[in-house]
Design a protein around this motif. Structure first.
Motif, PDB file in Angstrom:
ATOM      1  N   ALA A  89      -9.456  -3.052  -7.851  1.00  0.00           N
ATOM      2  CA  ALA A  89      -8.624  -2.381  -6.827  1.00  0.00           C
ATOM      3  C   ALA A  89      -8.071  -1.052  -7.332  1.00  0.00           C
ATOM      4  CB  ALA A  89      -7.491  -3.295  -6.367  1.00  0.00           C
ATOM      5  N   SER A 121     -11.602  -5.328  -2.252  1.00  0.00           N
ATOM      6  CA  SER A 121     -11.217  -6.447  -3.108  1.00  0.00           C
ATOM      7  C   SER A 121      -9.713  -6.471  -3.317  1.00  0.00           C
ATOM      8  CB  SER A 121     -11.920  -6.339  -4.469  1.00  0.00           C
ATOM      9  OG  SER A 121     -11.403  -7.293  -5.389  1.00  0.00           O
ATOM     10  N   GLY A 161      -8.528  -7.627  -6.011  1.00  0.00           N
ATOM     11  CA  GLY A 161      -8.415  -7.279  -7.417  1.00  0.00           C
ATOM     12  C   GLY A 161      -7.855  -8.344  -8.335  1.00  0.00           C
ATOM     13  N   MET A 179      -3.730  -0.504  -0.688  1.00  0.00           N
ATOM     14  CA  MET A 179      -4.484  -1.747  -0.788  1.00  0.00           C
ATOM     15  C   MET A 179      -5.307  -2.024   0.473  1.00  0.00           C
ATOM     16  SD  MET A 179      -4.514  -3.323  -3.629  1.00  0.00           S
ATOM     17  CE  MET A 179      -5.082  -4.931  -3.054  1.00  0.00           C
ATOM     18  N   HIS A 193      -4.272  -0.871 -10.502  1.00  0.00           N
ATOM     19  CA  HIS A 193      -4.030  -0.316  -9.167  1.00  0.00           C
ATOM     20  C   HIS A 193      -2.810   0.603  -9.226  1.00  0.00           C
ATOM     21  CE1 HIS A 193      -3.896  -0.005  -4.824  1.00  0.00           C
ATOM     22  NE2 HIS A 193      -2.622  -0.340  -4.862  1.00  0.00           N
ATOM     23  N   GLU A 233      -8.880  -1.143   0.012  1.00  0.00           N
ATOM     24  CA  GLU A 233      -9.615  -1.800  -1.066  1.00  0.00           C
ATOM     25  C   GLU A 233     -10.371  -3.019  -0.516  1.00  0.00           C
ATOM     26  OE1 GLU A 233      -9.966  -0.847  -4.083  1.00  0.00           O
ATOM     27  OE2 GLU A 233      -8.283   0.459  -4.575  1.00  0.00           O
TER      28      GLU A 233
END
Length: 314
Positions: A137, A153, A155, A148, A186, A151
């Motif tokens: 991420a 994923s 993560g 986020m 991240h 993203e």
């Protein structure tokens, strides 16, 4: 395929696009895993009809008319015996919003379901699983970290556990999803966009999620299914509770727990399925977020969700 079956197929596709207000799952993953997500079109008792089920999914989700999440999914279920089954699932997701558009393979979920106890009219099952991230991420846009939501994923490696109680008409389930890692790589914070024209938009829509520590989710579902020989219709209510605030390391505000990121999400869901044969079925699913949390730095909030799923069993 006969004309009748073709018309049914077209009807379900059309009705799935005429969505109602929805939010399917949180979805970190637990409420769509194994025995916690029963198939209205193929719940059977006392026997195993098919060893494999391949599911092909297309989905569309929306959040506050500003962000869109859509893509395709695939899952494989393998029934080891009359008590045990394995599941593998993932998605290829497209995320589109005011900042940019991203795409990629979502996290992979592996789970094992076990029939603990069977009575004349009820089954009790347990589910164990894990979610495996496909990235850390740490994606960027024009050299800056992105929220986020963009993203594909989450993560993190997560552990999954749940129990489900099923009859031929009713389903009740309870699940827990516990993140086992944090987002060390991240870096998103709106302060990275301070000198950009969209700075105010970023602060409004995407709270900081830098080094986010997602807390565990508890899910509960109640579902009732009406069946004929070919059709099934199933309304359900899905609740997801996050027990604690999300931990964030903000550039501007230091380390803090985000007030409003904890609490309850309540979803109303409607599913319709049609069995073309003992081996092929089509499902259309829509849901509504009756209650949401104030803040979702993990990017999981959705207002509208529509799924269309084809299942092939053999």
């Amino acid at each position: 395929m006969t004309v009748k079956k073709l018309l049914i197929l077209l009807f379900l596709i059309t009705s799935s696009n005429s969505f109602i207000h929805a939010q399917g799952c949180s979805d970190a993953g637990i409420c769509t895993t194994g025995a916690l997500n029963p198939d209205s079109d193929r719940l059977k008792f006392n026997k195993v009809d098919n060893k494999f089920t391949l599911s092909y999914q297309t989905y569309w989700q929306n959040y506050k008319e500003k962000a869109f999440d859509y893509g395709i999914g695939f899952s494989v279920d393998y029934k080891i015996n009359s008590r045990s089954s394995l599941q593998l699932k993932s998605l290829y997701a497209f995320r589109e919003g005011p900042l940019t558009t991203t795409q990629g393979i979502s996290d992979i979920t592996l789970s094992y379901s076990y029939l603990v106890k069977q009575w004349d009219n009820w089954n009790l099952s347990a589910v164990f699983g894990t979610k495996i991230p496909t990235s850390d991420a740490s994606s960027t846009f024009e050299g800056k970290p992105i929220p986020m939501f963009y993203e594909p994923s989450l993560g993190t490696y997560d552990g999954l556990f749940g129990i489900a109680l099923n009859s031929k008409a009713w389903h009740l389930s309870f699940g827990i999803q516990q993140p086992l890692t944090t987002l060390e790589n991240h870096e998103y914070d709106p302060e990275y966009y301070k000198n950009e024209p969209n700075y105010e938009l970023m602060k409004k829509w995407y709270t900081s999620s830098r080094h986010l520590d997602r807390k565990y989710d508890v899910s509960g579902r109640i579902k009732y299914t009406l069946r004929t020989s070919k059709w099934s219709f199933a309304p359900s209510v899905l609740a997801i509770y996050k027990h604690d605030r999300t931990y964030i390391e903000s550039l501007e505000n230091g380390d803090y727990l985000l007030e409003g990121s904890q609490g309850l999400v309540i979803n109303s869901i409607l599913e319709g399925s049609y069995n073309f044969s003992p081996h092929l079925s089509l499902s259309a699913i829509a849901a509504y977020a009756a209650k949401q949390r104030a803040f979702n730095p993990d990017g999981l909030a959705r207002d509208y969700v529509v799924n269309l799923i084809i299942k092939h069993q053999f």
